[in-house]
Design an enzyme around this catalytic site. Structure first.
Site, short mmCIF file in Angstrom:
data_model
loop_
_atom_site.label_atom_id
_atom_site.label_comp_id
_atom_site.label_asym_id
_atom_site.label_seq_id
_atom_site.Cartn_x
_atom_site.Cartn_y
_atom_site.Cartn_z
N LYS A 48 36.30 64.07 69.45
CA LYS A 48 35.88 63.83 70.85
C LYS A 48 36.23 65.02 71.71
O LYS A 48 37.16 65.78 71.43
CB LYS A 48 36.53 62.56 71.43
CG LYS A 48 38.07 62.60 71.58
CD LYS A 48 38.59 63.24 72.85
CE LYS A 48 40.10 63.37 72.84
NZ LYS A 48 40.69 64.37 73.69
N ASP B 120 43.12 56.93 72.32
CA ASP B 120 41.77 57.44 72.02
C ASP B 120 41.10 56.68 70.88
O ASP B 120 39.92 56.92 70.59
CB ASP B 120 41.83 58.92 71.61
CG ASP B 120 42.25 59.84 72.75
OD1 ASP B 120 42.15 59.43 73.92
OD2 ASP B 120 42.69 60.96 72.45
P1 ATP Z 1 44.50 63.99 71.26
O1 ATP Z 1 43.28 64.78 71.56
O2 ATP Z 1 44.22 62.52 71.04
O3 ATP Z 1 45.63 64.24 72.16
P2 ATP Z 1 45.10 65.83 69.17
O4 ATP Z 1 43.73 66.19 68.65
O5 ATP Z 1 45.74 66.80 70.10
O6 ATP Z 1 45.02 64.41 69.81
P3 ATP Z 1 45.83 64.85 66.58
O7 ATP Z 1 45.34 65.80 65.53
O8 ATP Z 1 45.08 63.62 66.82
O9 ATP Z 1 46.06 65.64 67.96
O10 ATP Z 1 47.30 64.46 66.15
C1 ATP Z 1 48.45 64.60 66.87
C2 ATP Z 1 49.61 64.16 65.99
O11 ATP Z 1 49.36 62.84 65.46
C3 ATP Z 1 49.79 65.04 64.76
O12 ATP Z 1 50.58 66.16 65.03
C4 ATP Z 1 50.47 64.09 63.78
O13 ATP Z 1 51.85 64.12 63.96
C5 ATP Z 1 49.99 62.69 64.19
N1 ATP Z 1 49.05 62.09 63.22
C6 ATP Z 1 49.18 60.92 62.60
N2 ATP Z 1 48.15 60.68 61.77
C7 ATP Z 1 47.33 61.72 61.86
C8 ATP Z 1 46.10 62.06 61.23
N3 ATP Z 1 45.50 61.26 60.35
N4 ATP Z 1 45.53 63.23 61.58
C9 ATP Z 1 46.12 64.04 62.50
N5 ATP Z 1 47.28 63.78 63.09
C10 ATP Z 1 47.90 62.63 62.78
#
Ligand code: ATP
Length: 314
Positions: A25, A152
């Site tokens: 997203k 999200d």
């Molecule tokens: P957002 O945009 O919702 O803030 P993001 O894209 O910055 O999220 P994500 O990759 O969703 O970050 O993940 C953040 C943290 O969630 C990771 O550092 C990890 O510790 C935890 N996590 C748990 N499960 C997962 C997964 N399947 N994939 C990625 N991260 C995960």
């Protein structure tokens, strides 16, 4: 009833591997209000699902296991903390079935990139296990379970373009005439922690005389209805951008480079460090992506379009 009967019944209903694709997203508008007593910020956001996908395959199993390949392999914990496992367990508890599955994740969405990859994987696990276990819940029921997993996750059950309120978990789909928007996605080296970005925003705001009110998404919603990319470009906005730039000043160079390459507008996606740029069409997006790649400022540059559906089997 004999022990095992239930498992046998479920095994018969499970029909081999289920493959689910789930998108990343971007937030076209992210208004962040004051910190609430429950520790969340009140949000007013417009999500769009874009064509960068993770893929989750679910197979029959005697326990719950997770393996993975791609972005973050070797870094991301595959234990009970992973959103895939948490989602599978939440669905099993809700439906009263054993949480038995062999899950394999092929990840293209960067870790901690501001593209909600973890939330996407949680949504994929709900949809995949629902099909594997024959629990047949509606999208709305899956989204209600998703809300307990993260802000999200409900959006990624639905996909498309939607307004998110509360702390992002209350979703109202935006039913506009179909139009495809074209994006350039600049993926940075390393991630940024979402809680750290919110803490930095609170710190920056504490230095101001009065905290700003929660910004609504009216201008963005009107621009979406207008179908004009230049107008949408002017309406894009992210209150977390200042925090992401404060934590990672080099992102300002990426934003400048994308705009110098001819993008209509650029912004940090969610909590960053991914930056996204709006283009007029697919060809324009390819040209901007080529220039951004040549700048050497990003780990990877991709083109994408949106909106696309949320987590889906097939
Ligand atoms: P957002 O945009 O919702 O803030 P993001 O894209 O910055 O999220 P994500 O990759 O969703 O970050 O993940 C953040 C943290 O969630 C990771 O550092 C990890 O510790 C935890 N996590 C748990 N499960 C997962 C997964 N399947 N994939 C990625 N991260 C995960």
């Amino acid at each position: 009833w004999r022990p095992g009967d239930e498992d046998e019944r479920l095994r018969r209903r499970m029909s081999g591997p289920v493959k689910v694709r789930v998108p990343a997203k971007v937030n076209l508008h992210l208004g962040v209000g004051p910190l609430r007593p429950d520790g969340y910020h009140e949000l007013n956001t417009v999500y769009q699902a874009i064509s960068i996908h993770d893929e989750l395959t679910a197979r029959r199993g005697d326990t719950l296991t997770l393996t993975m390949e791609g972005e973050g392999a070797g870094e991301l914990a595959l234990d009970e903390s992973n959103l895939v496992i948490r989602a599978a367990r939440a669905l099993a508890a809700h439906a009263g079935v054993p949480a038995h599955a062999r899950l394999h994740l092929r990840k293209q969405i960067p870790l901690a990139g501001g593209l909600a990859g973890g939330s996407a994987d949680g949504a994929a696990a709900l949809v995949a296990c629902d099909a594997l276990w024959g629990t047949d819940l509606s999208r709305d029921e899956l989204a209600a379970i998703a809300a307990g997993l993260g802000s999200d996750v409900p959006f990624l059950v639905y996909g498309g373009t939607a307004l998110g309120t509360g702390h992002g978990e209350t979703i109202s789909p935006i039913l506009a005439r179909p139009v495809t928007w074209h994006w350039v996605v600049a993926i940075a080296e390393g991630g940024l922690s979402t809680p750290a970005a919110y803490r930095e925003l609170d710190r920056l705001r504490a230095e101001q005389a009065a905290p700003p009110p929660l910004r609504n998404a009216d201008a963005l919603l009107a621009a979406l209805r207008g179908r004009d990319p230049a107008r949408l470009g002017r309406a894009l906005g992210n209150d977390l951008q200042a925090a992401a730039l404060s934590l990672r000043p080099a992102l300002a160079e990426t934003l400048k480079a994308g705009e110098a390459a001819g993008a209509l507008a650029g912004l940090v996606s969610g909590s960053g460090p991914t930056c996204v740029f709006l283009a007029t069409d697919g060809g324009h997006a390819e040209r901007v992506a080529a220039e951004l790649t040549a700048s050497g400022l990003c780990r990877t540059v991709r083109t994408a379009y949106g909106p696309v559906p949320g987590a889906r089997v097939g």
